[in-house]
Design a protein around this motif. Structure first.
Motif, PDB file in Angstrom:
ATOM      1  N   LYS A 199      37.809  38.533  50.162  1.00 25.54           N
ATOM      2  CA  LYS A 199      36.349  38.659  50.127  1.00 25.54           C
ATOM      3  C   LYS A 199      35.776  37.690  49.350  1.00 25.54           C
ATOM      4  CE  LYS A 199      33.105  42.252  49.135  1.00 25.54           C
ATOM      5  NZ  LYS A 199      32.648  43.357  48.608  1.00 25.54           N
ATOM      6  N   LEU A 200      34.795  36.994  49.555  1.00 25.58           N
ATOM      7  CA  LEU A 200      33.990  36.036  48.957  1.00 25.58           C
ATOM      8  C   LEU A 200      32.455  36.412  49.040  1.00 25.58           C
ATOM      9  CD1 LEU A 200      35.481  32.575  49.871  1.00 25.58           C
ATOM     10  CD2 LEU A 200      35.557  33.722  47.627  1.00 25.58           C
ATOM     11  N   ASP A 201      32.083  36.681  47.778  1.00 23.99           N
ATOM     12  CA  ASP A 201      30.577  37.099  47.542  1.00 23.99           C
ATOM     13  C   ASP A 201      30.014  35.853  46.868  1.00 23.99           C
ATOM     14  OD1 ASP A 201      28.039  38.144  47.155  1.00 23.99           O
ATOM     15  OD2 ASP A 201      28.637  40.028  46.689  1.00 23.99           O
ATOM     16  N   VAL A 202      29.081  35.121  47.574  1.00 24.42           N
ATOM     17  CA  VAL A 202      28.497  33.748  46.789  1.00 24.42           C
ATOM     18  C   VAL A 202      27.852  34.181  45.473  1.00 24.42           C
ATOM     19  CG1 VAL A 202      26.443  34.042  48.140  1.00 24.42           C
ATOM     20  CG2 VAL A 202      27.335  31.868  47.024  1.00 24.42           C
ATOM     21  N   LEU A 203      27.333  35.527  45.509  1.00 24.09           N
ATOM     22  CA  LEU A 203      26.531  36.115  44.413  1.00 24.09           C
ATOM     23  C   LEU A 203      27.560  36.365  43.262  1.00 24.09           C
ATOM     24  CD1 LEU A 203      23.832  38.434  46.096  1.00 24.09           C
ATOM     25  CD2 LEU A 203      23.584  36.071  45.373  1.00 24.09           C
ATOM     26  N   GLU A 204      28.741  36.517  43.369  1.00 28.27           N
ATOM     27  CA  GLU A 204      29.781  36.764  42.300  1.00 28.27           C
ATOM     28  C   GLU A 204      30.494  35.553  41.868  1.00 28.27           C
ATOM     29  OE1 GLU A 204      32.149  39.696  43.823  1.00 28.27           O
ATOM     30  OE2 GLU A 204      30.692  41.496  43.681  1.00 28.27           O
ATOM     31  N   LEU A 205      30.041  34.344  42.565  1.00 29.72           N
ATOM     32  CA  LEU A 205      30.815  33.261  42.097  1.00 29.72           C
ATOM     33  C   LEU A 205      30.202  32.126  41.339  1.00 29.72           C
ATOM     34  CD1 LEU A 205      32.444  32.262  45.484  1.00 29.72           C
ATOM     35  CD2 LEU A 205      33.374  33.688  43.781  1.00 29.72           C
ATOM     36  N   SER A 206      30.799  31.710  40.094  1.00 27.19           N
ATOM     37  CA  SER A 206      30.243  30.675  39.343  1.00 27.19           C
ATOM     38  C   SER A 206      30.090  29.312  40.171  1.00 27.19           C
ATOM     39  CB  SER A 206      31.062  30.343  38.153  1.00 27.19           C
ATOM     40  OG  SER A 206      32.352  29.520  38.591  1.00 27.19           O
TER      41      SER A 206
ATOM     42  N   LYS B 191      39.830  39.452  40.455  1.00 29.78           N
ATOM     43  CA  LYS B 191      38.640  38.937  39.540  1.00 29.78           C
ATOM     44  C   LYS B 191      37.377  39.756  39.555  1.00 29.78           C
ATOM     45  CE  LYS B 191      37.020  34.638  37.926  1.00 29.78           C
ATOM     46  NZ  LYS B 191      37.234  32.930  38.025  1.00 29.78           N
ATOM     47  N   HIS B 192      36.958  39.908  41.179  1.00 33.52           N
ATOM     48  CA  HIS B 192      35.782  40.605  41.284  1.00 33.52           C
ATOM     49  C   HIS B 192      35.855  41.907  41.866  1.00 33.52           C
ATOM     50  CE1 HIS B 192      33.788  36.845  40.317  1.00 33.52           C
ATOM     51  NE2 HIS B 192      34.591  36.174  41.120  1.00 33.52           N
ATOM     52  N   GLY B 193      37.106  42.478  42.090  1.00 36.40           N
ATOM     53  CA  GLY B 193      37.391  43.693  42.474  1.00 36.40           C
ATOM     54  C   GLY B 193      37.945  44.000  43.928  1.00 36.40           C
ATOM     55  N   ALA B 194      37.968  43.042  44.670  1.00 34.51           N
ATOM     56  CA  ALA B 194      38.204  42.900  46.357  1.00 34.51           C
ATOM     57  C   ALA B 194      39.724  43.017  46.415  1.00 34.51           C
ATOM     58  CB  ALA B 194      37.709  41.741  47.160  1.00 34.51           C
ATOM     59  N   THR B 195      40.398  42.651  45.640  1.00 35.62           N
ATOM     60  CA  THR B 195      41.926  42.410  45.484  1.00 35.62           C
ATOM     61  C   THR B 195      42.456  43.892  45.131  1.00 35.62           C
ATOM     62  OG1 THR B 195      42.218  40.263  45.491  1.00 35.62           O
ATOM     63  CG2 THR B 195      44.419  41.597  44.869  1.00 35.62           C
TER      64      THR B 195
ATOM     65  N   ALA C 200      44.770  38.331  43.483  1.00 37.30           N
ATOM     66  CA  ALA C 200      43.889  37.394  43.919  1.00 37.30           C
ATOM     67  C   ALA C 200      44.506  36.025  43.688  1.00 37.30           C
ATOM     68  CB  ALA C 200      42.294  37.696  43.635  1.00 37.30           C
ATOM     69  N   VAL C 201      43.953  35.038  44.594  1.00 37.99           N
ATOM     70  CA  VAL C 201      44.368  33.696  44.444  1.00 37.99           C
ATOM     71  C   VAL C 201      43.260  32.806  44.298  1.00 37.99           C
ATOM     72  CG1 VAL C 201      45.533  31.696  45.805  1.00 37.99           C
ATOM     73  CG2 VAL C 201      46.593  34.020  46.049  1.00 37.99           C
ATOM     74  N   TYR C 202      43.288  31.897  43.124  1.00 38.39           N
ATOM     75  CA  TYR C 202      42.177  30.935  42.990  1.00 38.39           C
ATOM     76  C   TYR C 202      42.791  29.772  42.716  1.00 38.39           C
ATOM     77  CZ  TYR C 202      38.721  34.723  42.682  1.00 38.39           C
ATOM     78  OH  TYR C 202      37.564  35.650  42.991  1.00 38.39           O
ATOM     79  N   LEU C 203      42.179  28.745  43.588  1.00 38.49           N
ATOM     80  CA  LEU C 203      42.694  27.362  43.326  1.00 38.49           C
ATOM     81  C   LEU C 203      44.409  27.635  43.611  1.00 38.49           C
ATOM     82  CD1 LEU C 203      40.820  26.117  40.395  1.00 38.49           C
ATOM     83  CD2 LEU C 203      40.176  25.972  42.840  1.00 38.49           C
TER      84      LEU C 203
END
Length: 168
Positions: free
Chosen positions: A119-126, A10-14, A54-57
């Motif tokens: 990797k979680l970047d708070v600025l990239e998350l809704s 989703k944001h490139g880390a995976t 990537a895994v979300y929820l």
């Protein structure tokens, strides 16, 4: 031996994890392609495939799930490994042991599945993603262990080195 590495990110880390896997396999002497899931129409000519998401929820991204659905029948007699990347905390690791992961592994006759912290970047998350991460007690920051990723890719390379290339 030809190897395909693909990961939904989703944001490139995976995607960066998949790139390291591909680079490690290339360095080990394999002809490795690193291709995004949406760009794969046919995977039947590969001797081995590594698919990740990537895994979300607690779920793989739709692009990875769709890829598996599209190419499962093409991967008869193909060596397959799966990986997930998500929260560094135990709830995410438990979520990756879902029946969906077991079903993917069975359908693909995968040799293994590996979970890597993400990797979680708070600025990239809704706002909704931030709320879900907070509820799951996720850790912000880069929790990826790229040495572990490389070591896993080296294990795949060692396993493939012992296998004959698939005949078309």
């Amino acid at each position: 031996m030809r190897v395909l590495v693909s990961a939904a990110s989703k944001h490139g880390a995976t995607r960066e994890i998949a790139a390291l896997i591909a680079a490690t396999l290339n360095h080990a002497g394999f002809d490795c392609d690193h291709i995004d899931p949406a760009d794969i129409a046919n995977a039947g000519h590969y001797d081995a495939v590594v698919i990740g998401s990537a895994v979300y929820l607690g779920q793989w991204l739709p692009e990875a799930r769709d890829l598996v659905d599209r190419i499962t029948t093409q991967l008869q007699d193909t060596h397959v490994w799966l990986f997930s990347s998500g929260l560094a905390d135990a709830p995410s690791k438990d979520a990756n042991a879902t029946p969906a992961t077991a079903a993917r592994m069975a359908a693909l006759q995968a040799k293994g599945h590996r979970h890597f912290p993400g990797k979680l970047d708070v600025l990239e998350l809704s706002l909704a993603e931030r709320a879900a991460i907070l509820a799951a007690r996720g850790k912000y920051g880069d929790n990826r262990d790229m040495d572990a990723v490389k070591a896993w890719a080296e294990q795949i390379a060692a396993a493939l080195a012992q296998e004959p290339a698939r005949t078309a």
